[in-house]
Design a protein around this motif. Structure first.
Motif, PDB file in Angstrom:
ATOM      1  N   ALA A 164      23.459  62.493  64.506  1.00  0.00           N
ATOM      2  CA  ALA A 164      22.738  63.736  64.771  1.00  0.00           C
ATOM      3  C   ALA A 164      22.122  63.632  66.157  1.00  0.00           C
ATOM      4  O   ALA A 164      21.495  62.626  66.502  1.00  0.00           O
ATOM      5  N   ARG A 184      31.886  68.315  61.949  1.00  0.00           N
ATOM      6  CA  ARG A 184      30.814  68.593  62.910  1.00  0.00           C
ATOM      7  C   ARG A 184      30.130  69.904  62.534  1.00  0.00           C
ATOM      8  O   ARG A 184      30.754  70.959  62.475  1.00  0.00           O
ATOM      9  N   LEU A 221      21.174  58.276  64.805  1.00  0.00           N
ATOM     10  CA  LEU A 221      20.313  59.451  64.901  1.00  0.00           C
ATOM     11  C   LEU A 221      19.472  59.390  66.162  1.00  0.00           C
ATOM     12  O   LEU A 221      18.846  58.380  66.457  1.00  0.00           O
ATOM     13  N   ILE A 227      18.060  63.274  56.681  1.00  0.00           N
ATOM     14  CA  ILE A 227      19.323  62.529  56.653  1.00  0.00           C
ATOM     15  C   ILE A 227      19.096  61.130  56.086  1.00  0.00           C
ATOM     16  O   ILE A 227      19.877  60.641  55.254  1.00  0.00           O
ATOM     17  N   LEU A 258      14.957  66.863  60.720  1.00  0.00           N
ATOM     18  CA  LEU A 258      16.282  66.692  60.120  1.00  0.00           C
ATOM     19  C   LEU A 258      16.645  65.218  60.005  1.00  0.00           C
ATOM     20  O   LEU A 258      17.317  64.809  59.050  1.00  0.00           O
ATOM     21  N   GLY A 259      16.200  64.410  60.953  1.00  0.00           N
ATOM     22  CA  GLY A 259      16.495  62.978  60.889  1.00  0.00           C
ATOM     23  C   GLY A 259      15.935  62.329  59.641  1.00  0.00           C
ATOM     24  O   GLY A 259      16.598  61.509  58.986  1.00  0.00           O
ATOM     25  N   LEU A 301      24.879  67.889  53.300  1.00  0.00           N
ATOM     26  CA  LEU A 301      25.057  66.475  53.655  1.00  0.00           C
ATOM     27  C   LEU A 301      25.759  65.699  52.548  1.00  0.00           C
ATOM     28  O   LEU A 301      26.667  64.895  52.803  1.00  0.00           O
ATOM     29  N   LEU A 339      25.285  67.828  63.926  1.00  0.00           N
ATOM     30  CA  LEU A 339      25.267  66.901  62.809  1.00  0.00           C
ATOM     31  C   LEU A 339      26.713  66.553  62.480  1.00  0.00           C
ATOM     32  O   LEU A 339      27.501  67.421  62.095  1.00  0.00           O
ATOM     33  N   SER A 340      27.088  65.285  62.657  1.00  0.00           N
ATOM     34  CA  SER A 340      28.475  64.861  62.459  1.00  0.00           C
ATOM     35  C   SER A 340      28.552  63.795  61.375  1.00  0.00           C
ATOM     36  O   SER A 340      27.723  62.881  61.329  1.00  0.00           O
ATOM     37  N   VAL A 344      27.090  58.776  60.068  1.00  0.00           N
ATOM     38  CA  VAL A 344      26.397  60.060  60.194  1.00  0.00           C
ATOM     39  C   VAL A 344      25.625  60.041  61.504  1.00  0.00           C
ATOM     40  O   VAL A 344      24.814  59.131  61.735  1.00  0.00           O
TER      41      VAL A 344
END
Length: 437
Positions: A346, A423, A310, A292, A288-289, A327, A359-360, A344
Motif C-alpha cells: 500500500a 491493484r 506498507l 491491513i 488503512l495500514g 482485502l 492497494l496491491s 500486500v
C-alpha cells in the motif's frame, strides 16, 4: 429555481433567442459607436465645404479665379497628373456622394491621404479640367483606427460573454444528466427535476427517472430473491451437516460430503456478501495500514504467509467492514492460487492535487490469460482455465463493487516472472484521476 413562464421552454426557442439577442446586442453597440463617432459628420461637412469652394471658383469671373484659387489652395491639374483614388470606407463614398449631389451626377472624385492628402475633382457640368483641392490630416487621418479596433474588440468580447452565458444555460441540463448517470452507475439513488428544464430535456429527464426507478426496483427484487434463496438453502445444509456428524466419521465418503457442504455454505456466504455491498455502511476516517495489518495477522499466526510492504498513509474516509471484505477476498484468492508467496503493498500515488492510495495484492501463481482479464470481474465468471478457480465466481465482483463504492477502481495485471497483481486504487479526494490505473 423554476423557469419563468416568459422564458423560452424549448431548446429551439432558447437557441433562436440566443442568436437574436447576441446579434441585436452587437448591432446596438455598433450603432452606438457610429453615433458617438464624429468623424462621419465632420467628413460630410468637410466635403460640403469643398463643394461650395469649387462652386464659388467656377461661378467667379475668369480674372477672379486665380485669386480664389490662391486663397483656397486650388490648383488645376492635367488629367495625366491625376493619381488613382484610394479607398477609405466610409469616407471615400461620403466625398463621392456629396460632390455628385452638389456638382452634378457626372462628377468624379479621387481621394488621396498620402504625401500630401488632397481631393481631385472633375465636374463636367462646370469645367472640363481637374481641380486639386488640398486636405488636412483631419478628418481622414482622424479615423482613429485604434479606437475603432478597441470598440469592435469590446463589442466582440461582450457578445461572446453574452453567448457564453446563454450556452452555459443550455448545456447545464446535459451536464446534470451526465452527473446523474454517473451517480446511478455508482449505485446511488438519483432523480432529476423536470420543472426547470427545456421541454425536450424534461422528456429525457422523465425517461431517466423512470429508468432509475426500474433499475432500483429490479435491484431490490434481485437482492430479495438472492437473500431468500441463500437463507432457505442455509437451513437444509445445516441439517445435512448435522446428519453427517452422526454417521461414521472415518468414512471417506462422509468427509467428502462434509467438504461439499462447506463449499456450498461458502458459496452462500459469497451470495450474501454480494448482496450486502456495504452501501449502507457509514464512512469513517481511519488508517488503512492498520486495517491491513489487522486483516493479515490471522494468516501469519503459523508463520509469514503474507508479506507486508506498507508506506505511511494519511487517514481518509472508508467503509471498514467493506474494505476488510475486499482485502480478505483478494488475499484468499492469492493464497489459493499463489501459495505462500503473497505480498500486500500500500502506498500513495498520483499528483499532489489529486492523490490516491494504491492497494496491491501480489502472488506468484499461474496468472490469468490476457483475453480473460477484462471479463474476470463480472459476476459468476471465474478464471478456471488459468487458475483452476473454485466457488461461485463472485469474489472479484464483490471487490469491484466495493472499490467503485469508494469512487475507486480495481484491475488485475500479470506480473513479469509469473503471478498476478490485483491493484485497487482509492482516491483521497472526490474523484479518481484518469491515469490512476
Amino acid at each position: 429555481m423554476k423557469t419563468p413562464l416568459w422564458f423560452p421552454q424549448s431548446f429551439f426557442a432558447r437557441t433562436l433567442w440566443l442568436v437574436l439577442v447576441v446579434v441585436l446586442f452587437s448591432k446596438a453597440l455598433t450603432l452606438v459607436y457610429l453615433m458617438m463617432n464624429e468623424d462621419v459628420l465632420v467628413d460630410r461637412q468637410y466635403s460640403h465645404g469643398a463643394a461650395l469652394t469649387l462652386r464659388a471658383y467656377w461661378a467667379a469671373d475668369p480674372e477672379d479665379r486665380a485669386t480664389i484659387a490662391a486663397a483656397a489652395g486650388l490648383k488645376r491639374v492635367p488629367y495625366k497628373a491625376v493619381p488613382a483614388s484610394e479607398q477609405h470606407w466610409p469616407y471615400s463614398e461620403i466625398f463621392q456622394r456629396q460632390m455628385q449631389a452638389e456638382l452634378g451626377p457626372d462628377t468624379e472624385v479621387r481621394v488621396r491621404v498620402h504625401s500630401p492628402p488632397a481631393l481631385w475633382v472633375h465636374a463636367p457640368a462646370f469645367d472640363d479640367g481637374w481641380l486639386r483641392v488640398p486636405m488636412y490630416p483631419h478628418p481622414l487621418r482622424g479615423q482613429r483606427i485604434w479606437s475603432v479596433l478597441g470598440w469592435f474588440l469590446g463589442i466582440g468580447l461582450l457578445s461572446t460573454a453574452a453567448a457564453w452565458i446563454f450556452v452555459r444555460q443550455l448545456s447545464a441540463p446535459l451536464k446534470r444528466l451526465v452527473f446523474a448517470a454517473r451517480q446511478i452507475g455508482q449505485g446511488r439513488s438519483v432523480r432529476l427535476p423536470v420543472g426547470d428544464t427545456p421541454s425536450e430535456m424534461a422528456e429525457v429527464y422523465r425517461a431517466f427517472n423512470q429508468m432509475a426507478e426500474d433499475v432500483e426496483q429490479a435491484a431490490r427484487e434481485r437482492e430479495l430473491m438472492l437473500a431468500g434463496v441463500s437463507h432457505d438453502l442455509r437451513t437444509p445444509l445445516t441439517r445435512l451437516r448435522l446428519s453427517m456428524e452422526f454417521l461414521d466419521s472415518d468414512s471417506e465418503l462422509t468427509e467428502d460430503m462434509v467438504r461439499d457442504i462447506e463449499d456450498m455454505d461458502a458459496i452462500l456466504d459469497q451470495f450474501l456478501a454480494f448482496i450486502r455491498d456495504g452501501r449502507d455502511e457509514p464512512l469513517e476516517a481511519f488508517d488503512l495500514g492498520e486495517l491491513i495489518r489487522e486483516v493479515v495477522a490471522p494468516y501469519n499466526q503459523q508463520g509469514e504467509r503474507v508479506r507486508l510492504c506498507l508506506e505511511p498513509l494519511p487517514a481518509f474516509p472508508l467503509r471498514r467492514v467493506s474494505i476488510k471484505r475486499l482485502l480478505v477476498n483478494l488475499i484468499e484468492n492469492a493464497l489459493r492460487y499463489g501459495g505462500d508467496a503473497v505480498e500486500v503493498a500500500a502506498y500513495l500515488s498520483g499528483h499532489h492535487s489529486a492523490p490516491y492510495v494504491v492497494l496491491s495484492v501480489l502472488d506468484r501463481g499461474a496468472g490469468i490469460a490476457p483475453d480473460e482479464l477484462s471479463s474476470i470481474f463480472n459476476p459468476f465468471i471465474r478464471g478456471d482455465r488459468a487458475r483452476g478457480g473454485q466457488g461461485a465466481g463472485l469474489g472479484l465482483a464483490i471487490v469491484k463493487r466495493i472499490a467503485a463504492l469508494h469512487g475507486g477502481s480495481v484491475e488485475l495485471r500479470n506480473r513479469s516472472g509469473g503471478g498476478l497483481e490485483a491493484r485497487v486504487c482509492l482516491p483521497l479526494g472526490l474523484l479518481l484521476p484518469r491515469d490512476a490505473a
